[in-house]
Design a protein around this motif. Structure first.
Motif: not given
Length: 228
Positions: A70-82, A108-115
């Motif tokens: 969860v921390n890894v996915i949340r730490s990705f800047p959105f543009l890089i994740l995109l 994908i970014n929102a799920i761990p963010y809200f969790a």
């Protein structure tokens, strides 16, 4: 005068149909990504709380793995994740451009963010609420469903509001890769065509949208809060 305080009114009126399309694309992104994030992020957040060392059913080793993910996915800047999940996006929606393609990384970014929000909101209720429910013979499922999630509703709604505001900004960022929405509109006209007035108009629309979500969410949360 068609030019008021730097705004070319005639040009903006001419572009209103495109503004409407851009707003619609932004709403579609949010209306798909946010509900999915809530549906999946809520049980994930509850599990993170329950499986923690002080939770209802501690599972320390597995919790460390999921918590780190969860921390890894949340730490990705959105543009890089995109950009990083382009193969996944292509597999899911069959394209890497447009509104549908942006919804995948947004979700994908929102799920761990809200969790993480859910976990924190439940944790902040304190152990007393759980102990009181246990003393009345409530099962783990009843504690989660009838006590924790009910008591955390105002905080959860506040978290949904914060997430929505954040992802309005993320959806605007998607304009850099042709994702559609207000951000794409602002970039096409304000950046590529140097139409500053149009870009400023798009920014004003974004501010109005953010304020509407924030005010509406805050008022709703207050209505649910038993302390007010």
């Amino acid at each position: 005068m068609s030019d008021i305080a730097g705004f070319d009114i005639a040009r903006i009126i001419e572009l209103l149909p495109e503004v409407g399309v851009a707003l619609g694309q932004t709403f579609v992104m949010l209306l798909v990504a946010i509900p999915i994030a809530i549906l999946i992020g809520t049980p994930l957040g509850v599990w993170l709380y329950s499986a923690s060392p002080t939770g209802l059913k501690p599972r320390p080793k597995l919790h460390r793995v999921v918590d780190s993910l969860v921390n890894v996915i949340r730490s990705f800047p959105f543009l890089i994740l995109l950009i990083a999940i382009i193969p996944v996006t292509r597999f899911v929606v069959g394209t890497t451009v447009g509104t549908a393609a942006v919804i995948v990384p947004l979700t994908i970014n929102a799920i761990p963010y809200f969790a993480r929000f859910v976990e924190q909101n439940i944790t902040q209720l304190g152990a007393g609420v759980v102990e009181a429910a246990r003393s009345m013979g409530a099962t783990r499922g009843q504690i989660v469903r009838d006590v924790l999630l009910v008591e955390a509703r105002p905080a959860l709604l506040g978290s949904i509001t914060i997430m929505t505001v954040s992802f309005i900004s993320y959806s605007a960022m998607a304009g850099l890769v042709g994702g559609g929405g207000i951000g794409d509109f602002a970039i096409r006209y304000g950046y590529y065509r140097y139409e500053t007035a149009v870009m400023l108009f798009a920014i004003v629309l974004m501010i109005v949208l953010v304020q509407a979500v924030q005010i509406g969410g805050t008022r709703w949360a207050r209505r649910l809060d038993k302390r007010h």
